[in-house]
Design a protein around this motif. Structure first.
Motif, short mmCIF file in Angstrom:
data_model
loop_
_atom_site.label_atom_id
_atom_site.label_comp_id
_atom_site.label_asym_id
_atom_site.label_seq_id
_atom_site.Cartn_x
_atom_site.Cartn_y
_atom_site.Cartn_z
N ASP A 57 -12.81 -23.40 33.70
CA ASP A 57 -12.52 -22.52 34.69
C ASP A 57 -11.25 -21.58 34.00
OD1 ASP A 57 -11.64 -20.82 36.63
OD2 ASP A 57 -11.88 -22.24 38.30
N TYR A 58 -11.53 -21.00 33.31
CA TYR A 58 -10.49 -20.03 32.55
C TYR A 58 -9.41 -19.65 33.50
CZ TYR A 58 -7.68 -17.46 29.15
OH TYR A 58 -6.53 -17.22 28.59
N LYS A 59 -10.17 -18.77 34.50
CA LYS A 59 -9.00 -18.23 35.36
C LYS A 59 -7.95 -19.24 36.13
CE LYS A 59 -9.13 -15.13 39.53
NZ LYS A 59 -10.06 -14.32 40.48
N THR A 60 -8.50 -20.41 36.66
CA THR A 60 -7.78 -21.28 37.26
C THR A 60 -6.78 -21.74 36.20
OG1 THR A 60 -9.47 -21.84 38.77
CG2 THR A 60 -7.66 -23.52 38.41
N LYS A 146 -1.21 -22.23 20.19
CA LYS A 146 -2.72 -22.55 20.89
C LYS A 146 -3.05 -24.04 20.88
CE LYS A 146 -6.93 -21.03 21.93
NZ LYS A 146 -7.51 -22.39 22.39
N LYS A 147 -2.60 -24.75 19.96
CA LYS A 147 -2.68 -26.33 20.06
C LYS A 147 -2.21 -26.73 21.35
CE LYS A 147 -2.25 -30.23 17.10
NZ LYS A 147 -1.34 -31.05 18.09
N LYS A 148 -0.96 -26.42 21.60
CA LYS A 148 -0.38 -26.80 22.67
C LYS A 148 -1.05 -26.49 23.97
CE LYS A 148 3.87 -26.67 25.55
NZ LYS A 148 5.54 -26.19 25.42
N TYR A 149 -1.41 -25.49 24.21
CA TYR A 149 -2.00 -24.96 25.76
C TYR A 149 -3.84 -25.05 25.60
CZ TYR A 149 2.59 -23.36 26.95
OH TYR A 149 3.89 -23.46 26.95
N GLY A 150 -4.14 -25.32 24.20
CA GLY A 150 -5.68 -25.61 24.32
C GLY A 150 -6.41 -24.73 25.16
N ALA A 152 -6.57 -23.68 28.30
CA ALA A 152 -6.03 -22.70 29.15
C ALA A 152 -5.61 -21.37 28.52
CB ALA A 152 -4.60 -23.43 29.82
N LEU A 153 -5.60 -21.38 27.38
CA LEU A 153 -5.01 -20.07 26.50
C LEU A 153 -6.26 -19.74 25.48
CD1 LEU A 153 -2.70 -18.04 26.37
CD2 LEU A 153 -1.41 -19.66 24.73
N SER A 154 -6.74 -18.63 25.67
CA SER A 154 -7.72 -17.99 24.88
C SER A 154 -6.93 -17.52 23.83
CB SER A 154 -8.51 -17.05 25.51
OG SER A 154 -7.92 -15.95 25.62
N TRP A 155 -7.43 -17.45 22.53
CA TRP A 155 -6.99 -16.60 21.39
C TRP A 155 -6.83 -15.43 21.58
CZ3 TRP A 155 -4.45 -18.25 17.15
CH2 TRP A 155 -4.64 -19.21 16.63
N MET A 170 12.75 -7.73 19.96
CA MET A 170 13.34 -6.92 19.15
C MET A 170 13.83 -5.97 20.05
SD MET A 170 11.01 -6.69 15.61
CE MET A 170 9.44 -6.55 16.66
N ASN A 171 14.08 -6.07 21.35
CA ASN A 171 15.12 -5.33 22.30
C ASN A 171 14.06 -4.13 22.81
OD1 ASN A 171 17.24 -6.92 21.98
ND2 ASN A 171 17.39 -6.00 20.11
N PHE A 172 12.62 -4.53 22.82
CA PHE A 172 11.84 -3.38 23.56
C PHE A 172 11.54 -3.54 24.88
CE2 PHE A 172 7.83 -1.47 24.47
CZ PHE A 172 8.35 -0.14 24.50
N PRO A 173 11.34 -2.92 25.85
CA PRO A 173 11.11 -3.30 27.33
C PRO A 173 9.63 -3.30 27.44
CG PRO A 173 12.07 -1.30 27.39
CD PRO A 173 12.13 -1.66 26.01
N THR A 174 8.75 -4.22 27.55
CA THR A 174 7.36 -3.90 27.58
C THR A 174 6.84 -3.46 28.93
OG1 THR A 174 7.01 -6.26 27.98
CG2 THR A 174 6.56 -5.42 25.84
N PHE A 175 5.74 -2.82 29.09
CA PHE A 175 5.35 -2.27 30.39
C PHE A 175 4.83 -3.59 31.37
CE2 PHE A 175 2.13 -0.53 33.13
CZ PHE A 175 3.16 0.52 33.83
N GLY A 176 4.04 -4.61 30.82
CA GLY A 176 3.45 -5.63 31.43
C GLY A 176 2.42 -6.24 30.52
N PHE A 177 1.96 -7.45 30.87
CA PHE A 177 0.94 -8.30 30.14
C PHE A 177 -0.14 -8.64 31.28
CE2 PHE A 177 -0.83 -12.21 29.27
CZ PHE A 177 -1.48 -11.84 27.95
N ALA A 178 -1.47 -8.48 30.91
CA ALA A 178 -2.27 -9.01 31.72
C ALA A 178 -3.19 -10.16 31.01
CB ALA A 178 -3.31 -8.23 32.56
N GLY A 179 -3.48 -11.49 31.43
CA GLY A 179 -4.24 -12.25 30.70
C GLY A 179 -5.74 -11.99 31.40
N GLY A 180 -6.66 -12.97 31.00
CA GLY A 180 -8.00 -12.65 31.45
C GLY A 180 -9.17 -12.70 30.24
N ARG A 181 -8.68 -12.39 29.13
CA ARG A 181 -9.70 -12.15 28.04
C ARG A 181 -10.35 -13.55 27.62
NH1 ARG A 181 -4.72 -10.14 27.54
NH2 ARG A 181 -4.58 -7.78 27.23
N ARG A 182 -11.41 -13.58 27.48
CA ARG A 182 -12.37 -14.61 27.20
C ARG A 182 -12.79 -14.93 25.58
NH1 ARG A 182 -14.40 -16.86 32.90
NH2 ARG A 182 -12.83 -15.83 34.38
N ASP A 183 -12.58 -15.91 24.93
CA ASP A 183 -12.87 -15.85 23.63
C ASP A 183 -14.29 -15.83 23.44
OD1 ASP A 183 -10.35 -16.02 22.75
OD2 ASP A 183 -10.23 -18.12 22.58
N ALA A 184 -14.93 -15.16 22.39
CA ALA A 184 -16.33 -15.17 21.88
C ALA A 184 -16.08 -16.46 21.05
CB ALA A 184 -16.65 -14.01 20.95
#
Length: 765
Positions: A57-60, A146-150, A152-155, A170-184
């Motif tokens: 269950d990747y989402k969980t 990737k090895k540590k999180y296995g 629970a974390l897709s490539w 490098m001091n850039f303020p990112t807008f955000g990040f969303a996970g939820g991509r599932r590996d092929a």
């Protein structure tokens, strides 16, 4: 075994009874023998058996990650330089930005394919494109994460998140990040990336030689993906491609065909980035923002570099592009062949890229690898520190694609705005980067993690959240009766619902019935949607909606989006019952109606099909290079259908009279509007013969063998279900004497799958 003469030098296969040509595994395949065979198996990629994590269950699992610790782990890797691949400026950030950019940058708006969502950068052909040179090292550097999180974390998520972390250190303020991509878990065998003349090596060892991109000189124009051919005549990219050259993510940084013409380069950039869903401001923001960091590598000519990962020897263990010169890395690194940095501070967010681009004059120069690039003429131009040799200072560098931003009037105007307002530029790059790396994820219901931005963006195709109580089963029964009591036909109701839902494409999760955009521009007037009939249906359903909603107490309501789908479900139940098969079509309420203001008309117009076999629609104004049935297969794949689902839906839609123009092609029944298996019975019957109407073989008469009477007409998109061996075997299941009930129930399941395709608010995908 008896010896045979072998004048061709064919090797004998180690398995009995077979000979093959050349190396083991090079025997002719089915596609070699039958090149026109429709590859129906493309609908059955990514089967659960190929996924070792299908039980997860990747989402969980993702939501249970300590996200703060994950980012800290990534950032520690980024500043821990390894001897086997030393970091430029002792900071892996710039090369990781490139990795994330190139993972996401394959996205194209025409069919929604490509992008970062499945981590396809790990597989051929993308992992071995020359433009992705040495990205194999970037993925190995983050393997400890990737090895540590296995599981629970897709490539796919890790690659994009590493890009974000790189910007942040490098001091850039990112807008955000969303996970939820599932590996092929297997290569994409269906996406057409254009002509792949290049053999996967960085240099073609033909007698004619090659340029630094690895293409023989006579192939340079062939590798341009412009419909017009050579650069003197190009005018439009081949549909649906976005990158302008084979094996590149966007454009050739030296200019089209390496011609170092900034004006031509600007034209390439504008068309390519447009095909990747970016406007002029977003395009400049991405180029200027990305080139604020790191350097390009061109220390060694391409003819000295080894094979790409997919062609490398087994002991390379997935590493490609072996460089035998010096240490093979650090100051000897070669990727795209251009050498140097754009700014004096390559690991810090600033506006020096644009300032230097416009402040100084630039002249053409060749890199050590022989690639064309630009260097400042001005003696007072600042230097940039060498990425690996302490105390050494190098000239600044610009690519032809950089100079293009200076000479193109529209791009220049954007650049000047960014130079005058650095905060505005920072925000523009942050949002453009977020769009680049999240464009193919679909609705925000699929977004995971604590850094999901609250702001809704137009390119996300926003649909308001459900704010009312849902209808009950009793309400649904009442609404069905009202729909049946109207003057709307089965065919019209089915058409409206199908037109609303079937615009969905699984590639980037866009389109679908949620939002009722079928009532808005541009979809409302698409020819294949029967606009006159459609708007009659919508007007009637709006009357039913208004009456129902006004009679409710409390918060209970029905949206137009739900009512459109319910109308189709109601019509199918009637059509099945009229044919003698009782069935209840599933209906899940909860869709909402969006607005014209929340609909990007230009962006949605890309979803309009040029050909749609489900409705026998084919725009004859378009010049096609492939058969209509191959485009039909592509449409089925974009709907995420299996071969049986594709087959049963087509047969059902035909007898329900769903051709866009009400033609009778493929309507193999004497009782249109009833959900019968007549399409399959006629298709498989030997009482008929199929006769082309012309040499083009686009239309056919189906004639009675006894009297020669033309009983029905058909298109290639009808007859393929009797011609293709895999599809015919499925059609025979539904044509059998016991096939009617199975046909109806399978049609209903497939119908519900399409109606629910975009319901990520209630399904986990």
């Amino acid at each position: 075994m008896k010896n045979i003469e072998n004048p061709e030098g064919l090797e004998k296969c180690p398995f009995r009874g077979t000979r093959i040509g050349g190396a083991i595994g090079t025997a002719p395949r089915t596609d070699d023998w039958w090149p026109n065979r429709l590859q129906v198996e493309l609908l059955h990629q990514e089967q659960p058996v190929s996924n070792p994590l299908s039980d997860e269950d990747y989402k969980t699992a993702f939501n249970n990650i300590d996200f703060k610790q994950l980012k800290q782990d990534i950032k520690e890797v980024l500043i821990d330089s390894k001897d086997w691949w030393p970091a430029d400026y002792k900071n892996y950030g710039p090369q990781m930005i490139r990795m994330a950019w190139h993972s996401a940058g394959t996205y194209r708006i025409a069919d929604g394919r490509g992008g970062a969502a499945q981590g396809m950068q790990r597989f051929a052909p993308i992992n071995s494109w020359w433009d992705n040179g040495n990205i194999d090292k970037s993925r190995r550097l983050i393997w400890p994460i990737k090895k540590k999180y296995g599981a629970a974390l897709s490539w796919a998520d890790l690659i994009v998140l590493t890009g974000n972390c790189s910007l942040e250190i490098m001091n850039f303020p990112t807008f955000g990040f969303a996970g939820g991509r599932r590996d092929a878990w297997e290569p994409d065998r269906s996406t057409y990336w254009g002509p792949e003349f290049w053999n996967g090596k960085p240099y073609d060892e033909s007698p004619t030689g090659g340029n630094h991109l690895g293409h023989p000189e006579e192939m340079v124009n062939e590798n341009l993906r412009w419909v017009g051919g050579p650069k003197e005549d190009y005018h439009d990219l081949e549909n649906p491609l976005a990158a302008t050259h084979s094996n590149l993510i966007y454009v050739n940084p030296e200019g089209p065909g390496g011609n170092m013409d900034p004006v031509d380069s600007a034209r390439n950039i504008r068309e390519s980035f447009k095909r990747m869903a970016m406007d002029d401001e977003e395009t400049v923001a991405l180029i200027a923002g990305g080139h604020a960091f790191g350097k390009s590598h061109g220390a060694v000519p391409a003819d000295k570099i080894g094979a790409a990962p997919e062609a490398a020897s087994i002991e390379a263990q997935g590493f490609g592009w072996h460089n035998p010169v010096g240490t093979g890395n650090a100051e000897y690194t070669s990727t795209n062949g251009i050498e140097g940095s754009w700014t004096p501070n390559p690991t810090n967010w600033d506006n020096d890229y644009l300032i230097n681009l416009f402040k100084f004059d630039w002249e053409q120069k060749k890199s050590p690898a022989g690639a064309g690039q630009w260097t400042p003429i001005n003696p007072d131009a600042p230097k940039t520190p060498d990425a690996h040799i302490d105390g050494k200072m190098d000239d600044l560098m610009m690519m032809t694609s950089d100079i293009a931003l200076k000479v193109d009037p529209a791009y220049r105007k954007v650049c000047e705005k960014f130079m005058s307002d650095f905060d505005y530029f920072t925000n523009a790059f942050a949002k453009a980067w977020f769009k680049l790396t999240h464009r193919d994820m679909g609705p925000k219901d699929r977004y995971l993690g604590p850094e999901v931005p609250q702001e809704d963006l137009l390119w996300q195709d926003p649909v308001p959240a459900c704010n009312h109580e849902l209808v009950t089963d009793l309400d649904i029964a009442d609404l069905k009766n009202q729909i049946l009591a109207s003057d709307l036909s089965v065919s019209a109701l089915v058409s409206a619902a199908w037109s609303s839902a079937a615009v969905y494409r699984h590639s980037d999760k866009r389109g679908g019935a949620n939002g009722a955009r079928i009532a808005l521009e541009p979809q409302n007037n698409w020819e294949m949607n029967r606009p006159t009939e459609l708007n009659q249906v919508l007007d009637t359903l709006k009357e039913i909606q208004s009456k129902f909603n006004s009679n409710q107490s409390g918060d209970k309501q029905i949206s137009l989006a739900d009512l459109i789908v319910l109308g189709g479900c109601t019509a199918i139940e009637k059509a099945a019952n009229d044919a003698g098969t009782h069935v209840q079509v599933p209906f899940t309420p909860g869709r909402m109606d969006t607005t014209q203001e929340l609909t990007d008309v230009e962006s949605f117009d890309w979803l309009k099909p040029v050909s749609d076999g489900f409705r026998n629609y084919h725009n004859d104004k378009v010049g096609y290079r492939v058969s209509t049935e191959r485009i039909f297969l592509d449409k089925a794949q974009l709907l995420n259908l299996s071969a049986p689902e594709w087959t049963v839906l087509t047969g059902g839609l035909r007898v329900l009279d769903q051709n866009f123009d009400h033609s009778k092609h493929g309507v193999f029944t004497e009782r249109p509007g009833q959900l019968t298996n007549d399409f399959f019975q006629v298709l498989t019957s030997m009482d008929y013969e199929w006769v082309p109407k012309s040499s083009s073989k686009l239309l056919f008469d189906i004639k009675n063998r006894e009297n020669g009477e033309a009983k029905y007409t058909a298109t290639r998109c009808d007859l393929i279900f009797g011609s293709n061996s895999q599809l015919r075997n499925i059609a025979e299941v539904y044509a059998a004497d016991d096939g009617q009930e199975r046909f109806v129930h399978d049609f209903v399941k497939a119908w519900d799958k399409v109606m629910m395709a975009d319901r990520y608010d209630v399904k986990d995908d």
